[in-house]
Every structure is written in structure tokens, then in C-alpha cells.
Design a protein around this motif. Structure first.
Motif, PDB file in Angstrom:
ATOM      1  N   THR A 133      34.832  54.600  26.889  1.00  0.00           N
ATOM      2  CA  THR A 133      35.269  53.746  25.790  1.00  0.00           C
ATOM      3  C   THR A 133      36.699  53.285  26.007  1.00  0.00           C
ATOM      4  OG1 THR A 133      33.860  55.053  24.363  1.00  0.00           O
ATOM      5  CG2 THR A 133      35.428  53.605  23.289  1.00  0.00           C
ATOM      6  N   ALA A 134      37.583  54.204  26.389  1.00  0.00           N
ATOM      7  CA  ALA A 134      38.980  53.844  26.595  1.00  0.00           C
ATOM      8  C   ALA A 134      39.107  52.764  27.664  1.00  0.00           C
ATOM      9  CB  ALA A 134      39.781  55.083  26.984  1.00  0.00           C
ATOM     10  N   LEU A 135      38.443  52.975  28.807  1.00  0.00           N
ATOM     11  CA  LEU A 135      38.543  52.010  29.890  1.00  0.00           C
ATOM     12  C   LEU A 135      37.902  50.680  29.506  1.00  0.00           C
ATOM     13  CD1 LEU A 135      37.876  54.175  33.059  1.00  0.00           C
ATOM     14  CD2 LEU A 135      40.026  53.172  32.291  1.00  0.00           C
ATOM     15  N   SER A 136      36.754  50.755  28.872  1.00  0.00           N
ATOM     16  CA  SER A 136      36.050  49.529  28.502  1.00  0.00           C
ATOM     17  C   SER A 136      36.888  48.682  27.566  1.00  0.00           C
ATOM     18  CB  SER A 136      34.726  49.857  27.814  1.00  0.00           C
ATOM     19  OG  SER A 136      33.777  50.217  28.772  1.00  0.00           O
ATOM     20  N   ILE A 137      37.474  49.338  26.560  1.00  0.00           N
ATOM     21  CA  ILE A 137      38.294  48.603  25.609  1.00  0.00           C
ATOM     22  C   ILE A 137      39.471  47.943  26.315  1.00  0.00           C
ATOM     23  CG2 ILE A 137      40.075  49.086  23.863  1.00  0.00           C
ATOM     24  CD1 ILE A 137      37.413  48.445  22.740  1.00  0.00           C
ATOM     25  N   LEU A 138      40.144  48.716  27.151  1.00  0.00           N
ATOM     26  CA  LEU A 138      41.308  48.183  27.853  1.00  0.00           C
ATOM     27  C   LEU A 138      40.922  46.953  28.670  1.00  0.00           C
ATOM     28  CD1 LEU A 138      44.282  48.571  28.656  1.00  0.00           C
ATOM     29  CD2 LEU A 138      43.453  49.812  30.665  1.00  0.00           C
ATOM     30  N   PHE A 139      39.858  47.120  29.480  1.00  0.00           N
ATOM     31  CA  PHE A 139      39.508  46.019  30.374  1.00  0.00           C
ATOM     32  C   PHE A 139      38.942  44.818  29.619  1.00  0.00           C
ATOM     33  CE2 PHE A 139      40.152  49.227  33.507  1.00  0.00           C
ATOM     34  CZ  PHE A 139      40.542  48.528  34.631  1.00  0.00           C
ATOM     35  N   THR A 140      38.174  45.099  28.589  1.00  0.00           N
ATOM     36  CA  THR A 140      37.602  43.983  27.840  1.00  0.00           C
ATOM     37  C   THR A 140      38.709  43.202  27.139  1.00  0.00           C
ATOM     38  OG1 THR A 140      35.740  45.431  27.424  1.00  0.00           O
ATOM     39  CG2 THR A 140      35.752  43.361  26.250  1.00  0.00           C
ATOM     40  N   ALA A 141      39.640  43.931  26.509  1.00  0.00           N
ATOM     41  CA  ALA A 141      40.706  43.261  25.761  1.00  0.00           C
ATOM     42  C   ALA A 141      41.587  42.445  26.689  1.00  0.00           C
ATOM     43  CB  ALA A 141      41.533  44.295  25.010  1.00  0.00           C
ATOM     44  N   VAL A 142      41.885  43.004  27.857  1.00  0.00           N
ATOM     45  CA  VAL A 142      42.762  42.296  28.784  1.00  0.00           C
ATOM     46  C   VAL A 142      42.050  41.091  29.400  1.00  0.00           C
ATOM     47  CG1 VAL A 142      43.963  42.517  30.979  1.00  0.00           C
ATOM     48  CG2 VAL A 142      44.194  44.294  29.257  1.00  0.00           C
ATOM     49  N   THR A 143      40.754  41.238  29.698  1.00  0.00           N
ATOM     50  CA  THR A 143      40.016  40.125  30.289  1.00  0.00           C
ATOM     51  C   THR A 143      39.839  38.985  29.288  1.00  0.00           C
ATOM     52  OG1 THR A 143      38.764  41.819  31.447  1.00  0.00           O
ATOM     53  CG2 THR A 143      37.970  39.579  31.656  1.00  0.00           C
ATOM     54  N   ALA A 144      39.654  39.371  28.036  1.00  0.00           N
ATOM     55  CA  ALA A 144      39.393  38.346  27.024  1.00  0.00           C
ATOM     56  C   ALA A 144      40.614  37.446  26.825  1.00  0.00           C
ATOM     57  CB  ALA A 144      39.001  39.002  25.705  1.00  0.00           C
ATOM     58  N   TYR A 145      41.787  37.999  27.085  1.00  0.00           N
ATOM     59  CA  TYR A 145      42.999  37.237  26.762  1.00  0.00           C
ATOM     60  C   TYR A 145      43.107  35.916  27.533  1.00  0.00           C
ATOM     61  CZ  TYR A 145      47.848  36.234  25.715  1.00  0.00           C
ATOM     62  OH  TYR A 145      48.994  35.615  25.328  1.00  0.00           O
ATOM     63  N   PRO A 146      43.101  35.935  28.880  1.00  0.00           N
ATOM     64  CA  PRO A 146      43.155  34.645  29.586  1.00  0.00           C
ATOM     65  C   PRO A 146      41.971  33.748  29.245  1.00  0.00           C
ATOM     66  CG  PRO A 146      42.687  36.437  31.116  1.00  0.00           C
ATOM     67  CD  PRO A 146      43.074  37.064  29.822  1.00  0.00           C
ATOM     68  N   LEU A 147      40.822  34.366  28.991  1.00  0.00           N
ATOM     69  CA  LEU A 147      39.647  33.547  28.693  1.00  0.00           C
ATOM     70  C   LEU A 147      39.813  32.794  27.374  1.00  0.00           C
ATOM     71  CD1 LEU A 147      36.749  35.902  29.789  1.00  0.00           C
ATOM     72  CD2 LEU A 147      37.495  33.809  30.909  1.00  0.00           C
ATOM     73  N   SER A 148      40.701  33.297  26.518  1.00  0.00           N
ATOM     74  CA  SER A 148      40.899  32.615  25.236  1.00  0.00           C
ATOM     75  C   SER A 148      41.862  31.433  25.369  1.00  0.00           C
ATOM     76  CB  SER A 148      41.418  33.596  24.182  1.00  0.00           C
ATOM     77  OG  SER A 148      42.747  33.963  24.494  1.00  0.00           O
ATOM     78  N   LYS A 149      42.473  31.314  26.531  1.00  0.00           N
ATOM     79  CA  LYS A 149      43.405  30.188  26.750  1.00  0.00           C
ATOM     80  C   LYS A 149      42.656  29.042  27.398  1.00  0.00           C
ATOM     81  CE  LYS A 149      46.551  32.763  25.215  1.00  0.00           C
ATOM     82  NZ  LYS A 149      46.660  32.647  23.748  1.00  0.00           N
ATOM     83  N   ARG A 150      42.209  28.123  26.573  1.00  0.00           N
ATOM     84  CA  ARG A 150      41.327  27.075  27.094  1.00  0.00           C
ATOM     85  C   ARG A 150      42.039  26.109  28.032  1.00  0.00           C
ATOM     86  NH1 ARG A 150      37.728  26.263  22.328  1.00  0.00           N
ATOM     87  NH2 ARG A 150      36.624  28.243  22.284  1.00  0.00           N
ATOM     88  N   PHE A 151      43.400  26.086  27.924  1.00  0.00           N
ATOM     89  CA  PHE A 151      44.125  25.107  28.735  1.00  0.00           C
ATOM     90  C   PHE A 151      44.229  25.530  30.196  1.00  0.00           C
ATOM     91  CE2 PHE A 151      47.154  27.976  26.730  1.00  0.00           C
ATOM     92  CZ  PHE A 151      47.843  28.457  27.832  1.00  0.00           C
ATOM     93  N   LEU A 152      43.923  26.792  30.514  1.00  0.00           N
ATOM     94  CA  LEU A 152      44.020  27.243  31.896  1.00  0.00           C
ATOM     95  C   LEU A 152      42.994  26.496  32.752  1.00  0.00           C
ATOM     96  CD1 LEU A 152      44.426  31.099  31.447  1.00  0.00           C
ATOM     97  CD2 LEU A 152      46.162  29.465  32.205  1.00  0.00           C
ATOM     98  N   PRO A 153      43.416  26.069  33.946  1.00  0.00           N
ATOM     99  CA  PRO A 153      42.480  25.308  34.786  1.00  0.00           C
ATOM    100  C   PRO A 153      41.304  26.181  35.240  1.00  0.00           C
ATOM    101  CG  PRO A 153      44.504  25.807  35.985  1.00  0.00           C
ATOM    102  CD  PRO A 153      44.741  26.207  34.563  1.00  0.00           C
ATOM    103  N   GLY A 154      40.098  25.640  35.153  1.00  0.00           N
ATOM    104  CA  GLY A 154      38.908  26.325  35.650  1.00  0.00           C
ATOM    105  C   GLY A 154      38.421  27.456  34.772  1.00  0.00           C
ATOM    106  N   ILE A 155      39.049  27.645  33.614  1.00  0.00           N
ATOM    107  CA  ILE A 155      38.715  28.821  32.806  1.00  0.00           C
ATOM    108  C   ILE A 155      37.293  28.736  32.254  1.00  0.00           C
ATOM    109  CG2 ILE A 155      39.484  28.078  30.497  1.00  0.00           C
ATOM    110  CD1 ILE A 155      40.348  31.407  32.162  1.00  0.00           C
ATOM    111  N   SER A 156      36.837  27.508  32.011  1.00  0.00           N
ATOM    112  CA  SER A 156      35.479  27.411  31.465  1.00  0.00           C
ATOM    113  C   SER A 156      34.448  27.783  32.524  1.00  0.00           C
ATOM    114  CB  SER A 156      35.216  26.015  30.908  1.00  0.00           C
ATOM    115  OG  SER A 156      35.525  25.062  31.894  1.00  0.00           O
ATOM    116  N   PHE A 157      34.788  27.530  33.788  1.00  0.00           N
ATOM    117  CA  PHE A 157      33.867  27.926  34.858  1.00  0.00           C
ATOM    118  C   PHE A 157      33.789  29.455  34.943  1.00  0.00           C
ATOM    119  CE2 PHE A 157      33.189  29.111  39.351  1.00  0.00           C
ATOM    120  CZ  PHE A 157      31.884  28.663  39.463  1.00  0.00           C
ATOM    121  N   VAL A 158      34.965  30.105  34.841  1.00  0.00           N
ATOM    122  CA  VAL A 158      34.983  31.569  34.863  1.00  0.00           C
ATOM    123  C   VAL A 158      34.151  32.109  33.707  1.00  0.00           C
ATOM    124  CG1 VAL A 158      36.460  33.596  34.695  1.00  0.00           C
ATOM    125  CG2 VAL A 158      37.225  31.615  35.996  1.00  0.00           C
TER     126      VAL A 158
END
Lengths: 290, 516
Positions: free
Chosen positions: A84-109
């Protein structure tokens, strides 16, 4: 507003209906509990219904003190906490850049992530992969492949997106860099959704039966659910057909099986009510955008 | 929403499991060797064991409740054979699927022990996944040749080669009809010896109602999933599923006694002697009814005697139970079917790193003294022996030898059935039941299953579950009067068309080769 006769009727009906459903859920559980604390003769002769007959705690004690059970129990607790600890950490950190729609290529990721939700390689290829990675019979196999649940990732991402952009801008003006913003501003603000997702993960890890069933053969690495399933299935007629008489003589009585179920269910049952308030709040918060 | 999503994912997972398991079938033979880097775990283990010259063996066994690696028997075997063995185990549920997965991916086990499923074993052997044990046994297995009978070795031959070592089951009757003897006393009758007398007893139970149940109880009950009742079947020459009629094996529907059996059971039901709700009885419901004093006769395996007696006597302190003898039918036939075949089958997958050592290990375990110590322990500590009969010392036997059968790979076929009885003596009530069925009753009351040592038969194993279901459903329908016995010829047609015919042909093709 004044309540009409119709309202009363509806309420009564709703209460009856919900109580009935509640009982349908509760009674089987009570029955298993009663069997766990009743004497074996009463169980065999079908005298145990909702209430225990000949109350005793020896069966439960026998189950809880058996080394196989306690070992499996501790393993499950460990996997659940670390996972749970690892999953939360990695999920929260991964979600952050994905929430920035202006990043190039992010929708492909993003598409790549969603793709894994819809398609998987199948069991044998997965198994082969895990073996190549030397994860068979390794407890990490229960954590790593499902480290980031894409659904949970989406929930956290949409929560991030609901946070006002201005917050980050003002932090940036004050000199905060990306990591500071994420860990000092965004994450603390997202605690409700994090708590909810943590509960999802914890329940998922705790209840995971399929993973250990497929990837773990080592007798010392059996998790609680795997152990539980095996004990409960012992009396199943389809497995009983292939049993020799020696196996039949060694079969656990019904009382032991019920006690094992109770001893494995109660821990997560106890945690649930305390976290449930986050559960509802978090899901709502994550889903309302605006 | 989250829950729905999870459910959806689970079903996707299940679907992919189904697809991949079935898809892996044909490639099974090829995959084990296709992947040389796969066996890292085992070769690493081999290097650690290398110091003592004997490599560490990696064994895969079926599920047991205790930990294979720490159970006392494991330590004993390691000390005496010098082989360090790492045991893994299959889950209880879906064990075959998991084993298919492990075999398909070429996991490097040195020895795999499964339940007595000859068709699964035969399947692996035919697909070329197993090591031919013939030359290895010749070279390293004098004890194996000595202790296992030629019959047992032959029964596991596939296309003339031997790929597995079986733990021959001791042949004995395991089920019988259990009657409330205190009820018998109350109605003033003796234990019945024939089917007619049995009916009279049931009638007396119904009329005089010794249990005081009114219309809540019945004289006799069975479970809905086993309408072929031991003992009663025997009375109609149906003691085992396959019966030799004029030199040919026939299944129940084609057996001349079958119609009589159907008539008899349907009659019991009609007269209210057989539980009206038997069709929905599970094993647990049946025991429930019996131990709560509602039933006079049930079919019971002897291992259930202690539990059932405890429960019954707690409810009715004066209750007494005993097995009925083998009942004689209208034509004087009688008999209890006996189990047979194999409890376990052990084989060496092609991916094994140490096939010779695995055979040496099996051979070492069949050494006279060691085998005995594995099976029942040390004299004075785990068992006592008097006049050649072994009795367990409790609780040491229970704690340290209960699971010993899981460690056996091949058994000393002459002595194991004798050692084995120590297990039955763990509870004297259990022993009495066992003893009555297997020693007190005359030998002709026990009929050996003609298929006990038959080889794996692909058509039969494919059809058997469906055929049994078809037959059971039909029998239950006839018992309750939903279908008349006169419809039997129609059912036979259906039975043969569904697979009965091809089963019969396959079995008799084999039977013709073994019959003298």
C-alpha cells in the motif's frame, strides 16, 4: 416541508428493504462466526444457526496459534503495508505529470496507461515474464506487477486537475520547485483522495488470492488468502473426489474451517469502519470537477 | 464504481486465464526446453548442495495443511537419505490448472507428486513432458523394483514406457450402511442380512417410530449426488461401477441387475421409507439429519464415524450405531465395492536437473527401515507393535506422522497395508468400523474394482464426469417417480449415444488384454 403519508410509506419501505438486504449479508457471516465458536458435535448435527451452541474458544485459539496460520497472517500484513505504501507513493507521483495537459506527448502516455486497463498479455506470458524477472516465489511479485492501478491513477489525476492552478503559480512565484510543489502543496491537499485510494490498495492487497495462487509455490510464502482458500476448499466435493482415505482422515472439521475464515476476515473488517468515512468522501471529491 | 471496475477487471482476467490455459496445450512439449535461462533458481540451489556431492532436490507436492519443509518427516528423510529437498506445493483449489502452468513453463522440478489422477499423468507422458524412468529404475532403483509390484509398475506404463511411480492404495471397503442399533432393539429386530429383511427393518422404523420423530423423520436417507448406494448396489450385482458380465465389462445401465435396483429404490421412496428430500441432501445435511436423530440408516465412510458418533451421542446419550453386513439381493448377490488404484503418482518432468538423484532419493526412501520410519515413526515413540499389529501412540503419532502419506513416493506394497492400520487405530470407534467392513465381513463381501489398475484411458477420462452426472440425474428421477423404470431402454440409448458406447469399447479393448 411537511411529510405526507406517501413519504412515510416510502420511508418504511426503504427501511424494510435495506434492513432485509443488511440481514442477508449479515446472517451468513454470523453463522460462520457461530460455527467458529461452537462445539463440533453441535455443528455436525446442524444445531448451529445464528447463535453459537456450546460456546468455546478453543477452535479459534487452535487456528490462531497454528504456526502456518500466524506465518501466513504476518506475511499478508507485511505485503499489505509495504504494498500500500509503495503503491500510493508511485501512483500519486505518476498521476502528477499526467495531470499537466500542456506537457508534450502526455496524452499519448495516458493512452499507454489506459491500454493496460483494457488488454493484458494473458496468464502464461505473464508467468513467463515474472520468471524471467526472477519474481516467482518472491514476495515482490505480489506488489510490483500491480504497483500502479490505472483506475486509481485516474482518480488521483482527476483530483489533481480539480485543484486550482493558481495555487501552483503562487508557490512557484514564492520560489518552490516542482518537487516542493508536489510534496508540500499538492499531496497534503489531496489527502482525502489519497486515503481513499490507500484503502482500495490495502483491501486489494489483503484480499489478493490470485497472485499468490499463480506465482507462489514456496510453502513458507503462502499468504493468508491462499491458505484460507485451501483450508475452505478442503471439504469441497470436487476436490474430495480425488482424495485418498488418508486425506479424508486428515481433513479439518467444519469448526476449524469456520474459525479460519473468521480469523482471516476480522482484521480487515475492523479497519473498515474507521476508514469508511474517507472512502465515501474521497470518491465524491475525486469525481466532482469544477 | 470502483467495485464495478474491479469486477470487470476480474472477469477480464478470468477470460484471459481461460484462453491462455487452453492455448498452452499444444505447445507444452516444446516449451520446457525452449528456455534454457529459466532454471536459475534450481541451478543456484545445485551449487549450494554441490559441496556434499548430493544436489538439493526440488519437489512439488499437492497441498497439505502443515509446512512440508518443517514437518518432522521432512527432517527425517533429509537425515537418512542425505538429500536436502526443497518442497513446494500446489494450491488446494485449481491444482491441476496451476500444475499445467508450471509444466508448460518448464519450471525445473526434480519430482512432482500429484493425487492419483492417471489421466493427468497420462496426458503429460503422451505430450513428452516426462522423463522415461525405465532405464533409471533399472540402474538406480533396486528397491523400487523390489517393493512395487509388477502390476503397479505396468499400470502406469504409457506406450510401453514407465514415466511415473504410484503409491498403490490399500484396497479396502470404505463405505457401508450405518444403522441405529438402539432403534433396532426398540423395534425388537435383528440386523438384516438380505435386502428384503432390510426393507422390513425400514418398515418397522416407519411404523413403530423408535426415534419419536412423527412425520419429521425417515428410516433411511442418502445424498442426492450419490444415488448409487454402497451395499444396496452390491445386492444387485452393481458393487463397482464396471462389472464383468460374461467376460465383458459393463456400466450400471447395461447391467442386468440395474433395473432391479431402480425398482427397489423407487419402491422405498414410494413407501416413504427413503427420505422425501434426499435429492437435495448434501453430505453435511445427511450427517445433520442422522446425528439429530431423524434418520435410522445412512451410508457412511468409516473415517466419519468418530465425528458422527460424538455428535449423535451428545444429542442422544443412548444412541448406538453399527455397520450393516453386506446385504444379499434377490439373486444372492452381495458386496461392497473396494477402492483401489493409486493415492499418489510421482513423476520427473523433462525440465528436471537431477533425474538420477530423484530416482536415487525415491529408492532410498523405499529402504525397509526408512520406509517404516517415514510411514509410522519410531517404535515406542510413535507406535507400539503387538502380534504384528501396529497401534499409534497419541498424540505423538498425530503430531508427527499424520501427514506422512504426503511424503511417500511409491510404497512398500507388502507391508504398507499393515503399517497403515496404525492410522485407523487413532480412534477405536473408527477402527471398529474399519475392522468390521474389512476383516469381520467375509472376503467375498468385498469386490475389487476391475478398473483399479487400468491404464489411463483418454476417452473415458474425457467422458466420465458427464456420464456420471447423466446417470445420477436419471437415477434420482427414477427414485422419486418422475420417470418410470420402464423407460430404461430409452435411457440406455441416450446413455450410449452420449459416450457410454465409446467408453465401453475403450475399456473392453483393454480388458481383453488383461483377462486370463
Amino acid at each position: 416541508m411537511k411529510r405526507t403519508a406517501n413519504d412515510w410509506l416510502l420511508d418504511t419501505f426503504a427501511y424494510f428493504f435495506l434492513i432485509a438486504i443488511g440481514l442477508m449479508m449479515l446472517l451468513p457471516l454470523l453463522n460462520v462466526f457461530s460455527k467458529a465458536v461452537s462445539e463440533e458435535w453441535a455443528i455436525v448435527s446442524g444445531k448451529v444457526g445464528i447463535f453459537p451452541v456450546g460456546f468455546q474458544l478453543d477452535t479459534l485459539r487452535e487456528v490462531v496459534t497454528s504456526s502456518t496460520f500466524s506465518h501466513a497472517f504476518l506475511l499478508s500484513v507485511g505485503v499489505t503495508i509495504v504494498g500500500t505504501a509503495l503503491s500510493i507513493l508511485f501512483t500519486a507521483v505518476t498521476a502528477y505529470p499526467l495531470s499537466k495537459r500542456f506537457l508534450p506527448g502526455i496524452s499519448f502516455v495516458m493512452v499507454l496507461f489506459v491500454f493496460t486497463m483494457l488488454f493484458s498479455g494473458g496468464l502464461i506470458p505473464n508467468y513467463m515474464l515474472m520468471r524471467q524477472l526472477h519474481l516467482i516465489n518472491n514476495l515482490w511479485v505480489l506488489v510490483l506487477p500491480g504497483l500502479i492501478g490505472v483506475f486509481n491513477l485516474l482518480v488521483i489525476k482527476s483530483y489533481y486537475e480539480s485543484l486550482p492552478e493558481a495555487l501552483e503559480e503562487s508557490a512557484r512565484i514564492d520560489g518552490a520547485r516542482t518537487y516542493t510543489i508536489l510534496f508540500r502543496i499538492i499531496l497534503p491537499l489531496s489527502m482525502p483522495v489519497i486515503a481513499t485510494i490507500a484503502l482500495f490498495y490495502a483491501v486489494g492487497y489483503w484480499n489478493d488470492y490470485f497472485g499468490p495462487m499463480i506465482y507462489i509455490n514456496d510453502t513458507t510464502k503462502q499468504t493468508l488468502q491462499l491458505y484460507l482458500q485451501s483450508v475452505v476448499m478442503e471439504a469441497n466435493t470436487s476436490t474430495a473426489l480425488t482424495k485418498s482415505v488418508e486425506d479424508m482422515m486428515n481433513m479439518s472439521p467444519e469448526g476449524i474451517r469456520s474459525a479460519t475464515v473468521i480469523a482471516s476476515t476480522v482484521p480487515i473488517l475492523v479497519v473498515y469502519p474507521f476508514l469508511q468515512k474517507y472512502f465515501i468522501k474521497g470518491v465524491l471529491i475525486g469525481s466532482v470537477k469544477g | 464504481m470502483a467495485m464495478e471496475n474491479k469486477k470487470w477487471l476480474t472477469s477480464l482476467l478470468c477470460a484471459s486465464l481461460a484462453v491462455s490455459v487452453s492455448a498452452c496445450g499444444p505447445s507444452k512439449g516444446a516449451s520446457p526446453s525452449a528456455d534454457p535461462s529459466a532454471s536459475m533458481g534450481a541451478s543456484a540451489a545445485a551449487t549450494t548442495g554441490g559441496k556434499e556431492a548430493k544436489p538439493q532436490l526440488h519437489a512439488l507436492n499437492i497441498w497439505m495443511k502443515d509446512d512440508y519443509n518443517t514437518y518432522p518427516v521432512a527432517k527425517l528423510i533429509e537425515e537418512k537419505t542425505g538429500y536436502k529437498v526443497k518442497y513446494d506445493m500446489l494450491p488446494q483449489d485449481k491444482a491441476n490448472d496451476k500444475l499445467n502452468l508450471l509444466m508448460a513453463s518448464g519450471e525445473s522440478y526434480d519430482l512432482v507428486t500429484i493425487g492419483g489422477d492417471r489421466s493427468l499423468y497420462g496426458d503429460y507422458a503422451k505430450k513428452g513432458a516426462l522423463v522415461d524412468l525405465g532405464p533409471l529404475i533399472e540402474q538406480y532403483g533396486p528397491n523400487i523394483q523390489d517393493k512395487l509390484s509388477q502390476d503397479s509398475l505396468d499400470a502406469l506404463k504409457i506406450d510401453g514406457k514407465i514415466y511415473g511411480i504410484g503409491n498403490r492404495s490399500s484396497a479396502f471397503a470404505s463405505y457401508g450402511l450405518m444403522i441405529r442399533t438402539d432403534w433396532l432393539e426398540k423395534v425388537g429386530m435383528q440386523a438384516p442380512a438380505t435386502v428384503d429383511e432390510f426393507t422390513q427393518v425400514l418398515k418397522a422404523f416407519k411404523e413403530k417410530d423408535p426415534g419419536g420423530n412423527g412425520d419429521k423423520g425417515y428410516p433411511f436417507t442418502i445424498t442426492g449426488d450419490s444415488p448409487m448406494v454402497t451395499d444396496l448396489m452390491g445386492a444387485f450385482n452393481l458393487a463397482n461401477y464396471w462389472t464383468d458380465i460374461d467376460g465383458k465389462l459393463v456400466p450400471p445401465p447395461l447391467n442386468p441387475g440395474f433395473e432391479g435396483y431402480l425398482n427397489y429404490m423407487a419402491g422405498l421412496y414410494k413407501d416413504g421409507l427413503l427420505d422425501k428430500e434426499f435429492a437435495v441432501n448434501k453430505d453435511a445435511t445427511m450427517k445433520e439429519k442422522f446425528t439429530s436423530g431423524k434418520i435410522g440408516v445412512v451410508s457412511l465412510g468409516w473415517w466419519d464415524i468418530p465425528t458422527v458418533t460424538d455428535a449423535l451421542q451428545k444429542n442422544f446419550p443412548d444412541a448406538k450405531i453399527a455397520y450393516l453386513p453386506a446385504l444379499k439381493g434377490p439373486d444372492g448377490k452381495m458386496g461392497l465395492g473396494m477402492g483401489g488404484g493409486f493415492d499418489r503418482i510421482s513423476f520427473i518432468p523433462k525440465s528436471s536437473k537431477h533425474p538420477e538423484d530423484a530416482i536415487k532419493w525415491i529408492n532410498a526412501k523405499l529402504d525397509d527401515d526408512l520406509f517404516k520410519e517415514i510411514a509410522i515413526g519410531e517404535e515406542g515413540k510413535h507406535y507400539t507393535v503387538k502380534d504384528g499389529a501396529y497401534s499409534p501412540i497419541l498424540p505423538a503419532f498425530n503430531d508427527e506422522r499424520n501427514q506422512a502419506n504426503n511424503y511417500l513416493t511409491g510404497v512398500d506394497e507388502k507391508n504398507y497395508p499393515i503399517y497403515w492400520q496404525a492410522r485407523v487405530k487413532k480412534d477405536m470407534r473408527l477402527y471398529e468400523g474399519f475392522n468390521y467392513l474389512n476383516n469381520v465381513l467375509p472376503a467375498e463381501a468385498r469386490l475389487v474394482d476391475p478398473l483399479a489398475l487400468a491404464p489411463s484411458m483418454p476417452i473415458n477420462s474425457k467422458n466420465s464426469a458427464a456420464m456420471t452426472q447423466l446417470l445420477n440425474d436419471y437415477m434420482v428421477k427414477v427414485f422419486v417417480g418422475e420417470e418410470p423404470v420402464s423407460g430404461l431402454p430409452d435411457f440406455i440409448k441416450k446413455f450410449n449415444a452420449t459416450g457410454g458406447q465409446e467408453n465401453e469399447v475403450e475399456i473392453n479393448a483393454w480388458y481383453a488384454t488383461v483377462k486370463k
